[in-house]
Write an enzyme that holds these catalytic residues in place. Structure first.
Site, PDB file in Angstrom:
ATOM      1  N   GLU A  51      32.806  49.420  29.387  1.00 22.42           N
ATOM      2  CA  GLU A  51      31.798  50.467  29.562  1.00 22.42           C
ATOM      3  C   GLU A  51      30.871  50.053  30.706  1.00 22.42           C
ATOM      4  O   GLU A  51      30.224  49.009  30.627  1.00 22.42           O
ATOM      5  CB  GLU A  51      30.992  50.642  28.281  1.00 22.42           C
ATOM      6  N   GLU A  73      26.376  53.048  16.365  1.00 24.02           N
ATOM      7  CA  GLU A  73      26.851  53.972  17.396  1.00 24.02           C
ATOM      8  C   GLU A  73      26.867  53.170  18.681  1.00 24.02           C
ATOM      9  O   GLU A  73      25.819  52.872  19.254  1.00 24.02           O
ATOM     10  CB  GLU A  73      25.912  55.183  17.480  1.00 24.02           C
ATOM     11  N   GLY A 111      23.531  51.247  20.557  1.00 28.52           N
ATOM     12  CA  GLY A 111      23.396  50.346  21.700  1.00 28.52           C
ATOM     13  C   GLY A 111      24.726  49.710  22.040  1.00 28.52           C
ATOM     14  O   GLY A 111      25.789  50.314  21.844  1.00 28.52           O
ATOM     15  N   SER A 112      24.658  48.479  22.524  1.00 27.83           N
ATOM     16  CA  SER A 112      25.868  47.811  23.018  1.00 27.83           C
ATOM     17  C   SER A 112      26.737  47.289  21.869  1.00 27.83           C
ATOM     18  O   SER A 112      26.245  46.993  20.785  1.00 27.83           O
ATOM     19  CB  SER A 112      25.473  46.651  23.931  1.00 27.83           C
ATOM     20  N   THR A 113      28.009  47.142  22.160  1.00 27.94           N
ATOM     21  CA  THR A 113      28.945  46.605  21.174  1.00 27.94           C
ATOM     22  C   THR A 113      28.563  45.169  20.807  1.00 27.94           C
ATOM     23  O   THR A 113      28.635  44.780  19.640  1.00 27.94           O
ATOM     24  CB  THR A 113      30.377  46.642  21.755  1.00 27.94           C
ATOM     25  N   LYS A 132      12.340  50.677  16.066  1.00 25.45           N
ATOM     26  CA  LYS A 132      12.195  49.716  17.178  1.00 25.45           C
ATOM     27  C   LYS A 132      12.788  50.388  18.412  1.00 25.45           C
ATOM     28  O   LYS A 132      14.007  50.377  18.624  1.00 25.45           O
ATOM     29  CB  LYS A 132      12.937  48.417  16.835  1.00 25.45           C
ATOM     30  N   VAL A 189      25.621  43.740  20.727  1.00 29.14           N
ATOM     31  CA  VAL A 189      24.491  43.689  19.781  1.00 29.14           C
ATOM     32  C   VAL A 189      24.898  44.305  18.439  1.00 29.14           C
ATOM     33  O   VAL A 189      24.451  43.850  17.386  1.00 29.14           O
ATOM     34  CB  VAL A 189      23.216  44.328  20.382  1.00 29.14           C
ATOM     35  N   GLY A 190      25.790  45.294  18.466  1.00 29.10           N
ATOM     36  CA  GLY A 190      26.307  45.848  17.212  1.00 29.10           C
ATOM     37  C   GLY A 190      26.882  44.750  16.314  1.00 29.10           C
ATOM     38  O   GLY A 190      26.656  44.725  15.102  1.00 29.10           O
ATOM     39  N   CYS A 229      26.568  57.097  26.285  1.00 32.75           N
ATOM     40  CA  CYS A 229      27.683  56.502  25.537  1.00 32.75           C
ATOM     41  C   CYS A 229      28.908  57.411  25.571  1.00 32.75           C
ATOM     42  O   CYS A 229      30.039  56.947  25.510  1.00 32.75           O
ATOM     43  CB  CYS A 229      27.266  56.228  24.094  1.00 32.75           C
TER      44      CYS A 229
HETATM   45  P1  NAI Z   1      21.326  46.607  23.788  1.00 36.27           P
HETATM   46  O1  NAI Z   1      22.380  46.856  22.780  1.00 36.27           O
HETATM   47  O2  NAI Z   1      20.921  45.204  24.067  1.00 36.27           O
HETATM   48  O3  NAI Z   1      19.974  47.401  23.416  1.00 36.27           O
HETATM   49  C1  NAI Z   1      19.900  48.527  22.566  1.00 36.27           C
HETATM   50  C2  NAI Z   1      18.782  48.326  21.549  1.00 36.27           C
HETATM   51  O4  NAI Z   1      19.077  47.180  20.764  1.00 36.27           O
HETATM   52  C3  NAI Z   1      17.412  48.062  22.175  1.00 36.27           C
HETATM   53  O5  NAI Z   1      16.411  48.650  21.375  1.00 36.27           O
HETATM   54  C4  NAI Z   1      17.301  46.559  22.100  1.00 36.27           C
HETATM   55  O6  NAI Z   1      15.969  46.080  22.099  1.00 36.27           O
HETATM   56  C5  NAI Z   1      17.988  46.269  20.780  1.00 36.27           C
HETATM   57  N1  NAI Z   1      18.503  44.910  20.648  1.00 36.27           N
HETATM   58  C6  NAI Z   1      18.938  44.059  21.621  1.00 36.27           C
HETATM   59  N2  NAI Z   1      19.298  42.878  21.087  1.00 36.27           N
HETATM   60  C7  NAI Z   1      19.104  42.960  19.750  1.00 36.27           C
HETATM   61  C8  NAI Z   1      19.306  42.075  18.654  1.00 36.27           C
HETATM   62  N3  NAI Z   1      19.768  40.831  18.830  1.00 36.27           N
HETATM   63  N4  NAI Z   1      19.017  42.517  17.412  1.00 36.27           N
HETATM   64  C9  NAI Z   1      18.562  43.774  17.223  1.00 36.27           C
HETATM   65  N5  NAI Z   1      18.329  44.636  18.208  1.00 36.27           N
HETATM   66  C10 NAI Z   1      18.603  44.255  19.460  1.00 36.27           C
HETATM   67  O7  NAI Z   1      21.782  47.311  25.131  1.00 36.27           O
HETATM   68  P2  NAI Z   1      21.244  47.035  26.626  1.00 36.27           P
HETATM   69  O8  NAI Z   1      21.170  45.571  26.863  1.00 36.27           O
HETATM   70  O9  NAI Z   1      20.041  47.837  26.831  1.00 36.27           O
HETATM   71  O10 NAI Z   1      22.433  47.657  27.466  1.00 36.27           O
HETATM   72  C11 NAI Z   1      23.653  46.927  27.642  1.00 36.27           C
HETATM   73  C12 NAI Z   1      24.821  47.859  27.593  1.00 36.27           C
HETATM   74  O11 NAI Z   1      24.948  48.424  26.292  1.00 36.27           O
HETATM   75  C13 NAI Z   1      24.737  49.050  28.508  1.00 36.27           C
HETATM   76  O12 NAI Z   1      25.099  48.716  29.825  1.00 36.27           O
HETATM   77  C14 NAI Z   1      25.710  49.976  27.860  1.00 36.27           C
HETATM   78  O13 NAI Z   1      27.019  49.628  28.218  1.00 36.27           O
HETATM   79  C15 NAI Z   1      25.509  49.705  26.377  1.00 36.27           C
HETATM   80  N6  NAI Z   1      24.581  50.695  25.752  1.00 36.27           N
HETATM   81  C16 NAI Z   1      25.111  51.676  24.974  1.00 36.27           C
HETATM   82  C17 NAI Z   1      24.288  52.658  24.456  1.00 36.27           C
HETATM   83  C18 NAI Z   1      24.826  53.763  23.617  1.00 36.27           C
HETATM   84  O14 NAI Z   1      24.310  54.870  23.689  1.00 36.27           O
HETATM   85  N7  NAI Z   1      25.798  53.533  22.770  1.00 36.27           N
HETATM   86  C19 NAI Z   1      22.849  52.684  24.730  1.00 36.27           C
HETATM   87  C20 NAI Z   1      22.385  51.573  25.499  1.00 36.27           C
HETATM   88  C21 NAI Z   1      23.239  50.631  25.994  1.00 36.27           C
HETATM   89 MG    MG Z   2      20.897  43.906  25.674  1.00 34.01          MG
END
Ligand code: NAI
Ligand code: MG
Length: 543
Positions: free
Chosen positions: A441, A310, A287-289, A234, A291-292, A344
């Site tokens: 972050e 991660e 992704g974000s903490t 995804k 959503v983690g 990240c």
């Molecule tokens: P996010 O965590 O929402 O998105 C990352 C992935 O998770 C995307 O594919 C998204 O569609 C998916 N996702 C979102 N909600 C979900 C759910 N309920 N269940 C399963 N998958 C889900 O991150 P977002 O909103 O794009 O960015 C927010 C913040 O997160 C950023 O400002 C940054 O601080 C952090 N982030 C950290 C990353 C890293 O490399 N560790 C990468 C992207 C964002």
């Molecule tokens: Mg998000």
């Protein structure tokens, strides 16, 4: 800054923007429309279904809108827009997968895991196919680099020279590992023979963010392919394009149908459905903490699937008095501002020892001010646009917090230009540990510059965060480097370098930066499970 529509020849920068070929879901070896129709009917149907479920309305009412759905604005399936962050224009419409599409993709992956050839062929054969896949990516590198740059606002010279090649490198590393998976022979205490088998974990859900669409995809897909898993990917809703292209190349390389499925769409719908699915054995999430936490919760509430996370970081770079100031300034600048701070592993808390602090600060501001911001396709440009409006607003919001909480804004602090999501490289000083800009972050081009006196103070401040992804140390003193690298609670420590990522080097966080490694042979273990096999032995000369 050239507009997308006006620069099909690449705005005069010597490349062509390719026609976007792949915009549909990739399920069981075919590009398909999403099951849901247009006009927002899927969400309407879901709401109606929930309402019906809670109010005992007969099924007949529920079926009526299904008859309408082919008449929607896009009867071939629901789609969403993907945009160019340089100018906010639509690049393409991409299939919007929902729970039903995830169900189909998981079904295909399940079938190919339970009955298909991929998990059953030798590691050597899997490796050969993966090598072919890597070669095909190399053959299409120009097009793929443009796609990621266009979708993500990344410097083209970087996607071409680093990011797509990084994806290829990772894939080849794990292709070479596919025939080197083995268990142990065990010495049991009785008359038994024991050994361990490392078996593929099963169907994996990979949830990928938008900041490095290619390397992050291959950090997930490659070790799981080598292990013999099948998968549903995804991609992030902001950057769906290259993942679909890779699905096409995977098929050309001979990866059997159903092994890699790609469902583009949103996190709260497609992503959440994958995490809750009873037939998915593992989720690998970056992704974000916030959503983690949801991923772990969904895993716990469904089938207790394995999870690796991660997540974010708020990583320190500690610069000691003995450092070469010019080198240290350039490393810290890169640590904070590389990829517009959307990383990240960004080093966003820069701690500088007091003797060199003033010089460091002056030179850092000069370097930040000299940054060329603009179209990432322009070879002279050093910083492109942030990924989207949401991220742009988030970063500017943190800059306001910084100002309101009393930090001293030295440079930047504003958006740049009047089109696209550009933000000036920003440096704050007088940042206190408890300020939001020192704790959260930001994921943008914002540096918090802080002074320290002693090594003890540096260690304490570096660890004063809930995150623990990476840390940087700049010193010529081996004893300082050794002591600090062992004292910092972070999964990776870079000494006199930064962002050195290599497929052979495990990467992953401590504390709230997550758990489980990507890269290295450790990442292969994330997609394997260990089975112990025990059998009696009779009349053995020894145990
Ligand atoms: P996010 O965590 O929402 O998105 C990352 C992935 O998770 C995307 O594919 C998204 O569609 C998916 N996702 C979102 N909600 C979900 C759910 N309920 N269940 C399963 N998958 C889900 O991150 P977002 O909103 O794009 O960015 C927010 C913040 O997160 C950023 O400002 C940054 O601080 C952090 N982030 C950290 C990353 C890293 O490399 N560790 C990468 C992207 C964002
Ligand atoms: Mg998000």
């Amino acid at each position: 800054m050239a507009g997308y529509n006006g620069c099909v020849n690449g705005g005069g920068y010597g490349f062509k923007i390719p026609e976007i070929q792949f915009t549909k879901l990739f399920i069981d070896g075919n590009f398909v429309d999403s099951v849901s129709g247009g006009l927002g009917l899927p969400s309407f149907l879901i709401l109606l279904n929930e309402w019906r479920a809670s109010s005992f309305i007969p099924m007949i009412y529920f079926t009526v809108p299904i008859l309408w759905s082919p008449l929607g604005d896009d009867s071939l399936g629901k789609t969403f827009e993907t945009r160019d962050p340089r100018n906010e224009e639509v690049i393409a419409r991409v299939a919007e997968g929902s729970k039903e599409d995830i169900d189909l993709a998981v079904k295909a992956a399940r079938k190919s895991f339970d009955h298909g050839t991929w998990p059953r062929m030798s590691g050597y054969e899997r490796g050969r196919v993966m090598m072919k896949f890597a070669k095909l990516i190399e053959d299409h590198i120009d097009e793929l680099a443009v796609i990621d740059s266009l979708n993500c606002g990344k410097l083209l010279r970087f996607t071409k020279k680093n990011e797509i090649p990084a994806g290829v490198h990772i894939l080849r590393y794990y292709a070479g590992a596919a025939d080197k998976i083995h268990g142990d022979t065990l010495k049991l205490s009785g008359e038994f023979h024991g050994y361990t088998l490392k078996e593929p974990i099963g169907v994996v859900g990979h949830i990928v963010p938008w900041n490095f669409p290619t390397p992050l995809l291959f950090l997930k897909v490659s070790p799981s392919l080598a292990a013999g898993c099948t998968m549903v990917v995804k991609p992030a809703e902001q950057t769906p394009l290259s993942a679909l292209y890779y699905a096409h190349l995977a098929k050309l390389a001979g990866i059997p149908d159903g092994v890699i499925n790609v469902v583009t769409g949103f996190g709260a719908t497609a992503g959440a459905a994958l995490c809750s699915h009873m037939d998915v054995d593992k989720i690998s999430f970056t992704g974000s903490t916030a959503v983690g936490r949801l991923v772990m919760e969904a895993a716990a509430k469904s089938n207790l699937k394995h999870v690796t996370l991660e997540l974010g970081g708020k990583s320190p770079v500690i610069v000691f008095d003995d450092a070469d100031v010019d080198i240290a300034v350039s490393m810290a600048h890169n640590a904070t501002f590389f990829n517009k701070g959307e990383f990240c592993a960004s080093g966003s808390r820069i701690y500088v020892q007091e003797k060199i602090y003033d010089e460091f600060l002056k030179k850092s501001v000069e370097l930040a001010k000299s940054t060329v911001i603009g179209d990432p396709f322009d070879p002279e440009v050093q910083q492109g646009p942030q990924i989207d409006k949401k991220q742009f607003d988030k970063i500017l919001g943190y800059i306001e917090y910084g100002k309101n909480e009393g930090a001293n804004l030295l440079t930047g602090g504003k958006s740049y230009g009047n089109k696209g999501y550009y933000i000036e490289p920003t440096i704050f000083t007088d940042v206190q540990e408890n300020m939001k800009i020192a704790q959260d972050e930001i994921f943008g081009p914002v540096m918090a510059l802080m002074k320290f006196k002693t090594i003890e103070e540096a260690i304490e401040k570096a660890n004063a965060t809930s995150y623990g992804l990476v840390a940087g140390i700049i010193t010529k003193d081996l004893n300082i480097a050794n002591r600090v690298s062992r004292s910092v609670r972070a999964g990776t420590v870079w000494i006199n370098c930064y962002f050195v990522l290599d497929p052979s080097c495990p990467f992953g966080g401590y504390k709230m930066s997550g758990f489980g490694k990507c890269q290295g042979m450790e990442a292969l273990d994330e997609y394997l499970q260990v089975k112990s096999v025990i059998t009696p032995i009779y009349s053995s000369p020894w145990l």
